[in-house]
Design a protein around this motif. Structure first.
Motif, PDB file in Angstrom:
ATOM      1  N   ILE A  81       0.812  -1.232  -0.008  1.00  0.00           N
ATOM      2  CA  ILE A  81      -0.082  -0.065  -0.120  1.00  0.00           C
ATOM      3  C   ILE A  81       0.930   1.371   0.013  1.00  0.00           C
ATOM      4  O   ILE A  81       0.755   2.128  -0.696  1.00  0.00           O
ATOM      5  CB  ILE A  81      -1.008   0.010   1.172  1.00  0.00           C
ATOM      6  CG1 ILE A  81      -1.866  -1.130   1.081  1.00  0.00           C
ATOM      7  CG2 ILE A  81      -1.791   1.473   1.324  1.00  0.00           C
ATOM      8  CD1 ILE A  81      -3.024  -1.285   2.378  1.00  0.00           C
ATOM      9  N   VAL A  82       1.785   1.148   1.036  1.00  0.00           N
ATOM     10  CA  VAL A  82       2.731   2.491   0.657  1.00  0.00           C
ATOM     11  C   VAL A  82       3.423   2.553  -0.538  1.00  0.00           C
ATOM     12  O   VAL A  82       3.647   3.604  -0.851  1.00  0.00           O
ATOM     13  CB  VAL A  82       3.902   2.107   2.020  1.00  0.00           C
ATOM     14  CG1 VAL A  82       5.012   3.107   1.880  1.00  0.00           C
ATOM     15  CG2 VAL A  82       3.179   2.201   3.417  1.00  0.00           C
ATOM     16  N   SER A  83       3.921   1.363  -1.090  1.00  0.00           N
ATOM     17  CA  SER A  83       4.643   1.569  -2.301  1.00  0.00           C
ATOM     18  C   SER A  83       3.725   2.120  -3.315  1.00  0.00           C
ATOM     19  O   SER A  83       4.117   3.036  -4.140  1.00  0.00           O
ATOM     20  CB  SER A  83       4.946   0.251  -2.599  1.00  0.00           C
ATOM     21  OG  SER A  83       5.634   0.357  -4.214  1.00  0.00           O
ATOM     22  N   ILE A  84       2.613   1.774  -3.367  1.00  0.00           N
ATOM     23  CA  ILE A  84       1.398   2.289  -4.477  1.00  0.00           C
ATOM     24  C   ILE A  84       1.269   3.630  -4.185  1.00  0.00           C
ATOM     25  O   ILE A  84       1.215   4.601  -5.285  1.00  0.00           O
ATOM     26  CB  ILE A  84       0.129   1.388  -4.446  1.00  0.00           C
ATOM     27  CG1 ILE A  84       0.224   0.014  -4.967  1.00  0.00           C
ATOM     28  CG2 ILE A  84      -1.057   2.247  -5.052  1.00  0.00           C
ATOM     29  CD1 ILE A  84      -0.843  -0.775  -4.709  1.00  0.00           C
ATOM     30  N   ILE A  85       0.908   4.215  -3.020  1.00  0.00           N
ATOM     31  CA  ILE A  85       0.864   5.564  -2.652  1.00  0.00           C
ATOM     32  C   ILE A  85       2.130   6.550  -3.025  1.00  0.00           C
ATOM     33  O   ILE A  85       1.930   7.572  -3.671  1.00  0.00           O
ATOM     34  CB  ILE A  85       0.511   5.935  -1.296  1.00  0.00           C
ATOM     35  CG1 ILE A  85      -0.954   5.227  -0.780  1.00  0.00           C
ATOM     36  CG2 ILE A  85       0.526   7.279  -0.842  1.00  0.00           C
ATOM     37  CD1 ILE A  85      -1.215   5.115   0.532  1.00  0.00           C
ATOM     38  N   LEU A  86       3.473   6.086  -2.721  1.00  0.00           N
ATOM     39  CA  LEU A  86       4.345   6.893  -3.017  1.00  0.00           C
ATOM     40  C   LEU A  86       4.774   6.804  -4.241  1.00  0.00           C
ATOM     41  O   LEU A  86       5.269   7.705  -5.059  1.00  0.00           O
ATOM     42  CB  LEU A  86       5.643   6.436  -1.993  1.00  0.00           C
ATOM     43  CG  LEU A  86       5.887   7.017  -0.763  1.00  0.00           C
ATOM     44  CD1 LEU A  86       6.105   8.455  -0.810  1.00  0.00           C
ATOM     45  CD2 LEU A  86       4.533   6.865   0.233  1.00  0.00           C
ATOM     46  N   PHE A  87       4.541   5.586  -5.091  1.00  0.00           N
ATOM     47  CA  PHE A  87       4.852   5.499  -6.610  1.00  0.00           C
ATOM     48  C   PHE A  87       3.730   6.545  -7.302  1.00  0.00           C
ATOM     49  O   PHE A  87       4.353   7.184  -8.170  1.00  0.00           O
ATOM     50  CB  PHE A  87       4.430   4.116  -6.969  1.00  0.00           C
ATOM     51  CG  PHE A  87       4.522   4.074  -8.659  1.00  0.00           C
ATOM     52  CD1 PHE A  87       5.957   3.471  -9.049  1.00  0.00           C
ATOM     53  CD2 PHE A  87       3.554   4.392  -9.310  1.00  0.00           C
ATOM     54  CE1 PHE A  87       6.014   3.483 -10.330  1.00  0.00           C
ATOM     55  CE2 PHE A  87       3.839   3.982 -10.828  1.00  0.00           C
ATOM     56  CZ  PHE A  87       4.944   3.667 -11.328  1.00  0.00           C
ATOM     57  N   THR A  88       2.686   6.769  -6.924  1.00  0.00           N
ATOM     58  CA  THR A  88       1.687   7.735  -7.403  1.00  0.00           C
ATOM     59  C   THR A  88       2.076   9.116  -7.122  1.00  0.00           C
ATOM     60  O   THR A  88       1.993  10.006  -7.862  1.00  0.00           O
ATOM     61  CB  THR A  88       0.358   7.620  -6.791  1.00  0.00           C
ATOM     62  OG1 THR A  88      -0.321   6.292  -6.991  1.00  0.00           O
ATOM     63  CG2 THR A  88      -0.820   8.591  -7.508  1.00  0.00           C
ATOM     64  N   TYR A 123      17.766  15.254 -13.697  1.00  0.00           N
ATOM     65  CA  TYR A 123      17.690  15.480 -12.159  1.00  0.00           C
ATOM     66  C   TYR A 123      16.418  14.434 -11.364  1.00  0.00           C
ATOM     67  O   TYR A 123      16.673  13.841 -10.195  1.00  0.00           O
ATOM     68  CB  TYR A 123      16.954  16.774 -12.004  1.00  0.00           C
ATOM     69  CG  TYR A 123      18.138  17.887 -12.176  1.00  0.00           C
ATOM     70  CD1 TYR A 123      19.232  17.610 -12.038  1.00  0.00           C
ATOM     71  CD2 TYR A 123      17.614  19.052 -12.997  1.00  0.00           C
ATOM     72  CE1 TYR A 123      20.364  18.919 -12.249  1.00  0.00           C
ATOM     73  CE2 TYR A 123      18.577  19.955 -13.446  1.00  0.00           C
ATOM     74  CZ  TYR A 123      19.763  19.966 -13.039  1.00  0.00           C
ATOM     75  OH  TYR A 123      20.758  20.760 -13.347  1.00  0.00           O
ATOM     76  N   THR A 124      15.598  13.946 -12.258  1.00  0.00           N
ATOM     77  CA  THR A 124      14.647  12.990 -11.466  1.00  0.00           C
ATOM     78  C   THR A 124      15.045  11.631 -11.495  1.00  0.00           C
ATOM     79  O   THR A 124      14.414  10.780 -10.898  1.00  0.00           O
ATOM     80  CB  THR A 124      13.456  12.988 -12.602  1.00  0.00           C
ATOM     81  OG1 THR A 124      13.804  12.523 -14.005  1.00  0.00           O
ATOM     82  CG2 THR A 124      12.830  14.423 -13.045  1.00  0.00           C
ATOM     83  N   MET A 125      16.424  11.276 -11.751  1.00  0.00           N
ATOM     84  CA  MET A 125      16.911   9.956 -11.646  1.00  0.00           C
ATOM     85  C   MET A 125      17.705   9.982 -10.319  1.00  0.00           C
ATOM     86  O   MET A 125      18.025   9.023  -9.725  1.00  0.00           O
ATOM     87  CB  MET A 125      18.071   9.796 -12.729  1.00  0.00           C
ATOM     88  CG  MET A 125      17.444   9.462 -14.160  1.00  0.00           C
ATOM     89  SD  MET A 125      18.754   9.069 -15.455  1.00  0.00           S
ATOM     90  CE  MET A 125      18.901   7.501 -14.922  1.00  0.00           C
ATOM     91  N   ALA A 161       9.929   3.246  -4.259  1.00  0.00           N
ATOM     92  CA  ALA A 161       8.670   3.610  -4.893  1.00  0.00           C
ATOM     93  C   ALA A 161       8.618   5.048  -5.342  1.00  0.00           C
ATOM     94  O   ALA A 161       8.156   5.105  -6.474  1.00  0.00           O
ATOM     95  CB  ALA A 161       7.289   3.210  -4.100  1.00  0.00           C
ATOM     96  N   PHE A 162       8.916   6.092  -4.448  1.00  0.00           N
ATOM     97  CA  PHE A 162       8.690   7.485  -4.889  1.00  0.00           C
ATOM     98  C   PHE A 162       9.657   7.678  -6.191  1.00  0.00           C
ATOM     99  O   PHE A 162       9.254   8.363  -7.289  1.00  0.00           O
ATOM    100  CB  PHE A 162       9.084   8.356  -4.146  1.00  0.00           C
ATOM    101  CG  PHE A 162       9.261  10.010  -4.381  1.00  0.00           C
ATOM    102  CD1 PHE A 162       7.881  10.437  -4.311  1.00  0.00           C
ATOM    103  CD2 PHE A 162      10.440  10.562  -4.436  1.00  0.00           C
ATOM    104  CE1 PHE A 162       8.211  11.986  -4.715  1.00  0.00           C
ATOM    105  CE2 PHE A 162      10.579  11.702  -4.719  1.00  0.00           C
ATOM    106  CZ  PHE A 162       9.480  12.345  -5.104  1.00  0.00           C
ATOM    107  N   GLY A 163      11.042   7.119  -5.996  1.00  0.00           N
ATOM    108  CA  GLY A 163      11.731   7.249  -7.087  1.00  0.00           C
ATOM    109  C   GLY A 163      11.648   6.491  -8.336  1.00  0.00           C
ATOM    110  O   GLY A 163      11.755   7.228  -9.586  1.00  0.00           O
ATOM    111  N   SER A 164      10.997   5.462  -8.290  1.00  0.00           N
ATOM    112  CA  SER A 164      10.597   4.791  -9.389  1.00  0.00           C
ATOM    113  C   SER A 164       9.225   5.413 -10.132  1.00  0.00           C
ATOM    114  O   SER A 164       9.251   5.366 -11.535  1.00  0.00           O
ATOM    115  CB  SER A 164      10.079   3.349  -9.222  1.00  0.00           C
ATOM    116  OG  SER A 164      11.126   2.604  -8.238  1.00  0.00           O
ATOM    117  N   GLY A 165       8.262   5.892  -9.295  1.00  0.00           N
ATOM    118  CA  GLY A 165       7.238   6.585  -9.950  1.00  0.00           C
ATOM    119  C   GLY A 165       7.678   7.847 -10.886  1.00  0.00           C
ATOM    120  O   GLY A 165       7.155   8.080 -11.872  1.00  0.00           O
TER     121      GLY A 165
END
Length: 228
Positions: free
Chosen positions: A67-74, A95-97, A123-127
């Motif tokens: 759930i945390v992964s989905i939220i931070l990815f978003t 920069y986004t990398m 997850a945030f970085g992957s999103g």
């Protein structure tokens, strides 16, 4: 003082090496996240499937990382949209990398009790990367970075077109080879991380740091060519 804006030209990075590095990194990152945090950070559809499995077993604790992964990815994905529209630099893609690179460096150094925080960072970085490199191509063929499901279908389609065509061309074969390379890179990244983690344990994620850094240098070089 007037704020300076840049006209950012969106140029697809066609490099085969870039595609290999991003696919390899995606496979390795998801295996690491699943092994240590019980969730995925790039393949969010996989998280939904795993959550359904956890739900059927009443395993609420293992649902939480997903759930945390989905939220931070978003959140990362939406931030990527804002950065893309801001036109703040010719190097905005580069920069986004940085978030996923820096996260992969520090995660093994953090306390073992911060699993949710760690998977959230990745997850945030992957999103952010997913949005940044949407539409990225390998020698003119669009592919999805850090995942393999769509690329696998494209690989099968390209091989089918080539093998069933009466007038086979070198371009058809090259396209099939390119998608095969992307899929194999993802698989090799996943398998290699699983093998290396037996020896390096939590520090095995630094393999991902290295491959992302190489991809960053390629992207910076690509950005330089667009402003000459």
């Amino acid at each position: 003082m007037q704020k300076k804006f840049y006209k950012v030209v969106s140029v697809s990075n066609n490099s085969r090496l870039f595609a290999i590095l991003m696919a390899f990194s995606g496979g390795a990152l998801d295996v690491y996240s699943h092994n240590y945090f019980h969730g995925l950070v790039a393949t969010q559809t996989g998280n939904i499937i795993l959550m359904a499995s956890n739900l059927s077993q009443y395993n609420w604790q293992q649902m939480l990382p997903k759930i945390v992964s989905i939220i931070l990815f978003t959140v990362g994905f939406l931030l990527g949209i804002l950065l893309k529209r801001s036109n703040f630099s010719h190097y905005w893609r580069s920069y986004t990398m940085l978030p996923v690179i820096l996260s992969s460096v520090i995660i093994p150094l953090l306390s073992q009790n911060l699993h949710l925080f760690k998977i959230g960072l990745l997850a945030f970085g992957s999103g952010l990367l997913m949005l940044t490199f949407t539409g990225t191509q390998i020698e003119g063929n669009p592919y999805t970075i850090m995942m393999t499901s769509g690329n696998y279908r494209k690989m099968l389609n390209e091989w089918y077109l080539y093998l069933t065509s009466r007038n086979k061309t070198s371009l058809q074969k090259r396209n099939a080879h390119n998608y095969t390379i992307v899929v194999l890179s993802f698989v090799i990244g996943a398998c290699l991380l699983a093998f290396v983690s037996l020896a390096l344990k939590k520090y095995s994620i630094w393999i991902v740091t290295f491959t992302f850094l190489l991809a960053l240098f390629i992207e910076i070089h690509q950005a330089k060519k667009t402003i000459r």
